[in-house]
Design a protein around this motif. Sequence first.
Motif, PDB file in Angstrom:
ATOM      1  N   ALA A  23      -1.414 -10.344   9.793  1.00 30.04           N
ATOM      2  CA  ALA A  23      -2.861 -10.230   9.959  1.00 30.04           C
ATOM      3  C   ALA A  23      -3.474  -9.431   8.817  1.00 30.04           C
ATOM      4  N   MET A  24      -2.744  -8.402   8.370  1.00 33.37           N
ATOM      5  CA  MET A  24      -3.242  -7.592   7.261  1.00 33.37           C
ATOM      6  C   MET A  24      -3.382  -8.431   5.993  1.00 33.37           C
ATOM      7  N   PHE A  25      -2.447  -9.365   5.821  1.00 34.00           N
ATOM      8  CA  PHE A  25      -2.488 -10.243   4.657  1.00 34.00           C
ATOM      9  C   PHE A  25      -3.593 -11.287   4.787  1.00 34.00           C
ATOM     10  N   ILE A  50      -7.874  -9.665  -2.549  1.00 35.70           N
ATOM     11  CA  ILE A  50      -7.275  -8.461  -3.141  1.00 35.70           C
ATOM     12  C   ILE A  50      -7.018  -7.422  -2.052  1.00 35.70           C
ATOM     13  N   ILE A  51      -8.028  -7.216  -1.202  1.00 37.79           N
ATOM     14  CA  ILE A  51      -7.865  -6.242  -0.117  1.00 37.79           C
ATOM     15  C   ILE A  51      -6.740  -6.674   0.816  1.00 37.79           C
ATOM     16  N   GLY A  52      -6.707  -7.953   1.133  1.00 40.15           N
ATOM     17  CA  GLY A  52      -5.673  -8.470   2.019  1.00 40.15           C
ATOM     18  C   GLY A  52      -4.286  -8.268   1.444  1.00 40.15           C
ATOM     19  N   LEU A  57       0.651  -5.297   1.563  1.00 42.57           N
ATOM     20  CA  LEU A  57       1.720  -4.664   0.798  1.00 42.57           C
ATOM     21  C   LEU A  57       1.947  -3.238   1.290  1.00 42.57           C
ATOM     22  N   LEU A  58       0.833  -2.525   1.508  1.00 46.24           N
ATOM     23  CA  LEU A  58       0.922  -1.154   2.016  1.00 46.24           C
ATOM     24  C   LEU A  58       1.573  -1.132   3.391  1.00 46.24           C
ATOM     25  N   GLY A  59       1.249  -2.145   4.185  1.00 46.64           N
ATOM     26  CA  GLY A  59       1.839  -2.238   5.517  1.00 46.64           C
ATOM     27  C   GLY A  59       3.341  -2.382   5.445  1.00 46.64           C
ATOM     28  N   ILE A  60       3.799  -3.232   4.520  1.00 51.10           N
ATOM     29  CA  ILE A  60       5.240  -3.434   4.350  1.00 51.10           C
ATOM     30  C   ILE A  60       5.892  -2.146   3.852  1.00 51.10           C
TER      31      ILE A  60
END
Length: 114
Positions: A23-25, A50-52, A57-60
């Motif tokens: 979902a973040m992506f 870009i935000i997605g 990436l930050l989530g991973i």
Amino acid sequence: MPGKNDSITEAMQWVSKITTIGAMFALPPIIGMWLSEKLEIPCIGLLGLIIGFSSGLLGILSMCKTPEKNYKIKFSDGKPSSIVCGTCEMESYNPNDIKNKYCGNCHIFHEDKK
Ligand SMILES: [Zn+2]
């Protein structure tokens, strides 16, 4: 209900983690594209992408940083009765070990996710 349910809970946790990252992506680009179409501003879609990408990436990254808890606490009568170390598999019935999540064999404190 010890034992069998643990693997199900673990699987459920993974499913929710993967869904969250998915979902973040996906969500920011979708919202961005929807917004850019609505407002007729093309760069919002790109911004969403870009935000997605960066939030996914930050989530991973944050997921990789938090180690899975490496111990198991066994309960009897609703009270913790022993702690099993995930590294050496040693089981300790010492209440202090359980309380501090300590393995006397590895000489380490198991920590909860930070
Ligand atoms: Zn150990």
